[in-house]
Scaffold this motif. Sequence first.
Motif, PDB file in Angstrom:
ATOM      1  N   LYS A  24       0.830  -1.217   0.000  1.00 39.14           N
ATOM      2  CA  LYS A  24       0.000   0.000   0.000  1.00 39.14           C
ATOM      3  C   LYS A  24       0.859   1.259   0.000  1.00 39.14           C
ATOM      4  N   MET A  25       2.026   1.165   0.602  1.00 38.71           N
ATOM      5  CA  MET A  25       2.992   2.265   0.472  1.00 38.71           C
ATOM      6  C   MET A  25       4.388   1.660   0.498  1.00 38.71           C
ATOM      7  N   ALA A  26       5.263   2.272  -0.281  1.00 36.89           N
ATOM      8  CA  ALA A  26       6.615   1.725  -0.376  1.00 36.89           C
ATOM      9  C   ALA A  26       7.595   2.842  -0.684  1.00 36.89           C
ATOM     10  N   HIS A  27       8.790   2.673  -0.197  1.00 37.62           N
ATOM     11  CA  HIS A  27       9.841   3.655  -0.472  1.00 37.62           C
ATOM     12  C   HIS A  27      11.142   2.922  -0.750  1.00 37.62           C
ATOM     13  N   SER A  41       4.730  -4.654   7.900  1.00 39.50           N
ATOM     14  CA  SER A  41       5.629  -3.721   7.228  1.00 39.50           C
ATOM     15  C   SER A  41       6.989  -4.400   7.093  1.00 39.50           C
ATOM     16  N   GLU A  54      11.279  -3.835   6.047  1.00 43.13           N
ATOM     17  CA  GLU A  54      12.372  -2.887   5.812  1.00 43.13           C
ATOM     18  C   GLU A  54      13.634  -3.655   5.471  1.00 43.13           C
ATOM     19  N   LEU A 103      17.774  -3.364   5.131  1.00 44.51           N
ATOM     20  CA  LEU A 103      18.985  -2.589   5.428  1.00 44.51           C
ATOM     21  C   LEU A 103      20.105  -3.025   4.501  1.00 44.51           C
ATOM     22  N   GLN A 162      21.994   1.569   5.961  1.00 45.92           N
ATOM     23  CA  GLN A 162      20.793   2.403   5.934  1.00 45.92           C
ATOM     24  C   GLN A 162      19.644   1.642   5.301  1.00 45.92           C
ATOM     25  N   LEU A 163      18.459   2.157   5.547  1.00 52.30           N
ATOM     26  CA  LEU A 163      17.278   1.537   4.949  1.00 52.30           C
ATOM     27  C   LEU A 163      17.263   1.831   3.448  1.00 52.30           C
ATOM     28  N   THR A 182      11.482   0.351   2.386  1.00 51.99           N
ATOM     29  CA  THR A 182      10.463   0.153   3.419  1.00 51.99           C
ATOM     30  C   THR A 182       9.115   0.023   2.712  1.00 51.99           C
ATOM     31  N   SER A 183       8.257  -0.762   3.274  1.00 50.16           N
ATOM     32  CA  SER A 183       6.928  -0.890   2.669  1.00 50.16           C
ATOM     33  C   SER A 183       5.912  -1.284   3.718  1.00 50.16           C
ATOM     34  N   LYS A 184       4.681  -1.014   3.389  1.00 52.07           N
ATOM     35  CA  LYS A 184       3.573  -1.368   4.283  1.00 52.07           C
ATOM     36  C   LYS A 184       2.532  -2.084   3.427  1.00 52.07           C
ATOM     37  N   TYR A 238      -1.175  -4.413   3.585  1.00 50.18           N
ATOM     38  CA  TYR A 238      -2.290  -5.017   4.326  1.00 50.18           C
ATOM     39  C   TYR A 238      -3.377  -5.438   3.344  1.00 50.18           C
TER      40      TYR A 238
END
Lengths: 212, 405
Positions: free
Chosen positions: B241-244, B352, B354, B356, B362-363, B366-368, B370
């Motif tokens: 649903k969200m990711a970076h 979620s 992550e 590294l 460092q990250l 990352t993602s979330k 559901y």
Amino acid sequence: MQISKSATDAFLARLWFWQRRRDRRCAKLLMLSALVALAAGCSLSPRTYHDPNMDFSMIQTVAVLPFANLTNHKNAEDRVRDVFMNMLLSTGGVYVLPAGEVARGISRSQIPAGSAPSIDEIKKLGAVLGTDAVIAGVLKEYGEVRSGTAAANVLSLSLQLIEVETGRIIWVGASTKGGITTTDRLLGGGGQPMNTITEEAVSELIKMLFKG
Amino acid sequence: MAPVVWSVETAGGVEPFSYEFLWADSSGQIMKQQSSSPTWQWWPDRAGTYWLKVIVRDRFGNRAQSHWSSEFEITRPLIAALPLQNLSSTTAPLAMIRTELIALIQDAGFDLVADSDLQQFMASQRMRKVGGINGRRAERLKEATGAEALLITTLELYDEQLPLKIALLCRLVSLGQSPEILWVNSVALGGDDAPGILGLGLIEQPAALRSKALEALVTSLTQSLAGAKRVQPLPGKFQPKMAHATQERGWTGKAKVAVPPFYNVSDRKYGGEIMALHFLEALQQSGRFTVIEPGVVYDELLRFRIIMDDGISIPQAKAIFNTFKADFVLSGKVFDYQDTKGDWGMPVVDFSAEMLDNKNSQLVWTSKSYNGGSDGVFFFDWGRFTTASAMAAHMTRAISGFFAQ
């Protein structure tokens, strides 16, 4: 002294007129006050504060502390914090430390769990983690609210950005999303899912943070 | 467990050459494979006696062929099958499932280490953890039994109440000083996955559902060892649903990833371990990653006394990087991993992740994610998911697809 009947009637009539006029003024004032109060309650202006003397571009790395949970929902603060960390990192504006690293910092700085850290503790934590600022938050409402037969999800969150070097609060923001709408009251429906509301509230807070 | 590599040497002729690889089995059946390369990797799909031959053609169609080679034997590796790891938090017929699985594996032509030998080895090593294996033990197991690979099976979900449910995760690990994952797959089935017209497709016998799940696993194992690549469609609703992702995550070749158990805040017992296993499967199947065997990772976490409170910290990640020479560490948090009992409700998975990076700790991701079992379902339960395991497998695959890009 003799007072004629006509003069008495004229005086009473004038008195009645002034009383009516005063009543109308009072009523008008009352209505105006009510409108002002209503407008203030429904205000769309964000509840935020930015330190005018702070250069926000100096904040490169941020640690998001575990939020305080004032709700009855177990782990609600963890869920909201996770969404906030993800969205904040996604902006690309700041680097957000991993939650595990923040936990290590808290443990090393010996900050008691669940307490609001003092200025000294914030400074100590900043030194351990090598971060420019920390974000502390309070989750005030999370989950379903009921009013009569209507029910909907609601979330209320307030955050503070604290500069590590000085321990000053440089930004404050609060957001409340969800709740029972007129449509919910009339048609039912139960409002939006909790995840959607969380994302909306967090998104609003991040917009507030970067607006300054 | 390795492919047979054919290599052709030619002399004369005009390039480019085309190659035709032929092989015959003891039944007299001849199979062939065309290639423009003088080398070809052959994954025999069954044990037996084979003869080989190569035909080469040059640019002008001139043809040269080798004689049939002398016969050679393809044997299946000896496999040891560990008792099942039970992460279902319920009582389940573990021994029966294992017996059925072993029977199917033997039917597929694999040789298995005798149970008595395996039990003797486990007793001598005081081996109680059956969810993974470390390098030291893997080497000893190989020496003691002659096995070349170890089958590790995890029971994730088992429910004999109607509608029935079963979820299994299975992996094959090479035995040696540094165990490698050779194959991994999961299967999650519900008795009401495909009810069909008038409920004729409902499975109401636990043995039937078990058998279907185990057959799916064994088919996947044999196909994978024969070199087949499985491509499953991925519904769009399972994307995070969200990711970076940062820009600096590019790498060449296969990246080595350690996946420690996720931090579990859900009500599901072992939610963190289960989610880590699903990521292991997704990353390994993507072909861009080599995932370190979880048994090795758990062993090192224990050795360093690493307790991941609220996730992995930088020093912990550095310890893992240094120990395993890993490129990435993937961790995360599980918020919901919920299966249902009976007809009502829907499974929910919320987590979620992550990642590294070893370069700068460092990250880089990352993602979330559901999802609910009835997400995107509008008509007649079409597209409904009945188990959290099936959803988690899709959700992790969607994320690993992003990682691999």
